[in-house]
Design a protein around this motif. Sequence first.
Motif, short mmCIF file in Angstrom:
data_model
loop_
_atom_site.label_atom_id
_atom_site.label_comp_id
_atom_site.label_asym_id
_atom_site.label_seq_id
_atom_site.Cartn_x
_atom_site.Cartn_y
_atom_site.Cartn_z
N ALA A 1 0.87 -1.18 0.00
CA ALA A 1 0.00 0.00 0.00
C ALA A 1 0.90 1.23 0.00
O ALA A 1 1.28 1.72 1.06
CB ALA A 1 -0.92 0.00 1.21
N PRO A 2 1.29 1.75 -1.16
CA PRO A 2 2.25 2.86 -1.23
C PRO A 2 1.82 4.06 -0.41
O PRO A 2 0.63 4.43 -0.36
CB PRO A 2 2.29 3.19 -2.73
CG PRO A 2 1.91 1.92 -3.40
CD PRO A 2 0.89 1.30 -2.50
N SER A 3 2.78 4.66 0.28
CA SER A 3 2.64 5.89 1.07
C SER A 3 1.90 5.69 2.39
O SER A 3 1.94 6.58 3.24
CB SER A 3 1.93 7.00 0.27
OG SER A 3 2.71 7.38 -0.84
N TRP A 4 1.26 4.57 2.60
CA TRP A 4 0.55 4.34 3.85
C TRP A 4 1.47 3.71 4.89
O TRP A 4 2.52 3.14 4.54
CB TRP A 4 -0.67 3.46 3.61
CG TRP A 4 -1.84 4.24 3.08
CD1 TRP A 4 -1.80 5.34 2.28
CD2 TRP A 4 -3.23 3.95 3.31
NE1 TRP A 4 -3.08 5.78 2.01
CE2 TRP A 4 -3.97 4.94 2.63
CE3 TRP A 4 -3.90 2.99 4.02
CZ2 TRP A 4 -5.37 4.98 2.64
CZ3 TRP A 4 -5.30 3.01 4.04
CH2 TRP A 4 -6.01 4.00 3.35
N VAL A 5 1.09 3.79 6.15
CA VAL A 5 1.90 3.22 7.23
C VAL A 5 2.11 1.73 6.97
O VAL A 5 1.25 1.05 6.40
CB VAL A 5 1.24 3.45 8.60
CG1 VAL A 5 1.29 4.93 8.96
CG2 VAL A 5 -0.20 2.92 8.64
N GLY A 6 3.27 1.23 7.41
CA GLY A 6 3.70 -0.10 7.04
C GLY A 6 2.72 -1.21 7.40
O GLY A 6 2.65 -2.22 6.69
N ILE A 7 1.95 -1.06 8.48
CA ILE A 7 1.01 -2.10 8.87
C ILE A 7 -0.03 -2.35 7.79
O ILE A 7 -0.65 -3.43 7.74
CB ILE A 7 0.32 -1.72 10.21
CG1 ILE A 7 -0.55 -2.86 10.75
CG2 ILE A 7 -0.50 -0.44 10.05
CD1 ILE A 7 0.20 -4.12 11.08
N SER A 8 -0.24 -1.41 6.89
CA SER A 8 -1.21 -1.58 5.80
C SER A 8 -0.71 -2.56 4.75
O SER A 8 -1.51 -3.11 3.99
CB SER A 8 -1.53 -0.24 5.14
OG SER A 8 -2.01 0.69 6.08
N SER A 9 0.61 -2.75 4.68
CA SER A 9 1.19 -3.64 3.66
C SER A 9 1.39 -5.03 4.26
O SER A 9 2.50 -5.46 4.56
CB SER A 9 2.52 -3.05 3.17
OG SER A 9 2.31 -1.83 2.47
N ILE A 10 0.28 -5.74 4.43
CA ILE A 10 0.26 -7.03 5.12
C ILE A 10 1.17 -8.04 4.42
O ILE A 10 1.08 -8.25 3.20
CB ILE A 10 -1.17 -7.57 5.20
CG1 ILE A 10 -2.07 -6.62 6.00
CG2 ILE A 10 -1.21 -8.98 5.78
CD1 ILE A 10 -1.75 -6.54 7.47
#
Length: 438
Positions: free
Chosen positions: A275-284
Amino acid sequence: MTRHTESSESAESTDSSESSEPTESEASYDRRRLRQWAAGRARAEGVARRDLLRLVAAAGLASTVPVALSAPRAAAAGPGIVKPLPPEWFIIHGTNAEARFESFADTGYTTPAARFFVRNHTTTPRIDAASWKLNIWGDGLTGRAREFTLADLRRFKPVTRTAFVECAGNARSFFATQQGRAGSGTPWTTGAIGVAHWRGVRLSDVLQKAGLSRRAVDIMPRGLDDEYVTSDGTSYGRVRRPMPVSKALDDVILAYEMNGSPLPPDHGYPVRLLAPSWVGISSIKWLGDIEVSTEPLYSPWNTDFYRLFGDAYPAEGSAPLTRQTIKSAFELPWNADLSAHTRHRLTGRAWSAGGAITRVEVSADGGASWRAARLHDRGQEGSWTRWSFPWKPTRTGPAELLSRATDSAGRTQPATTVHNTQGYLFGAVIRHAVTVSG
């Protein structure tokens, strides 16, 4: 929502699937989902009753039991992270490994997988890609649940995104060391970030193939790592975090390669969300299933965690965190010893989730004066820009070096960041201590 810049591989063709659903701003999305919540039209799997009351003062909402997963996984290997963690590259924080930011100086633009930070809630699972399947399910589909193998995903048109993944708590330690009020959690300095070329398939393409309904509001990806159990025995289940459909259809991909190779185990093999630009927890990482819902979804990772709590925020906390902030840092060891009357080439990196980096300024006198650094990359939202600055110190003794970034949206790093109890989104200018010796 600003579309993330893709590499030439994917930028040449933008098909209609990404724009077939209307998009809305993150703020309006959150207002809409809270209205749905207040009307009793939301689900909150794994969220304690006290947290439901805190969020909207609404009791009695039923939880939905998730689809059972039969994950093709072997036991996770100890000590919890698979790749080597040499001390010259990493600082160990429990189940996590922070990259030493100074070690990026010789890596080029992207971060090699061997040096990429690791943020694990439990341990890195070992997954058999041949038997792995992604289950997409929920009432936000027009038909039944769909399963996709890795081979199925590779049949979609591939895209590549160059983007950072950054923990929401990156630079958390500076709340304590610079502002005198600590935030709970891993005491990261600046190394909970890395930039890579990620290759995979648009999530929008896969959702459309699965039969995405126009009534869908949220998706919730879930990982295949072990359940997250706290020291007091509380189990939060597997890591999962809702995302609005508008974001999912914008720039999110299901990544299966990192810097031209299959994802390493510690970074989500065989498939992760990006999930580009979002906080890392969003990139499961280690993606196992995605729920698609016509109602807002909540989990501990957007209620208990990854909101802003504290004196400056409402009792229920801020809206769930989405975009990261703006930062800059020196590729220099902390308390480095630099020779006086010698010309030093100071290097660093600056990045922003809200725009391209347009300027970096450096102060060698604790912030009394600032001079422009030289930028070495064309700025790109959601990635970083390398910079350099010449410095010839004349006075011996302790000194502080400061860097201050500005992006194309007009945001400049402030002198301080408003405190929050969990230490998220520190974006203030960092005071980098050095010693000048004669």
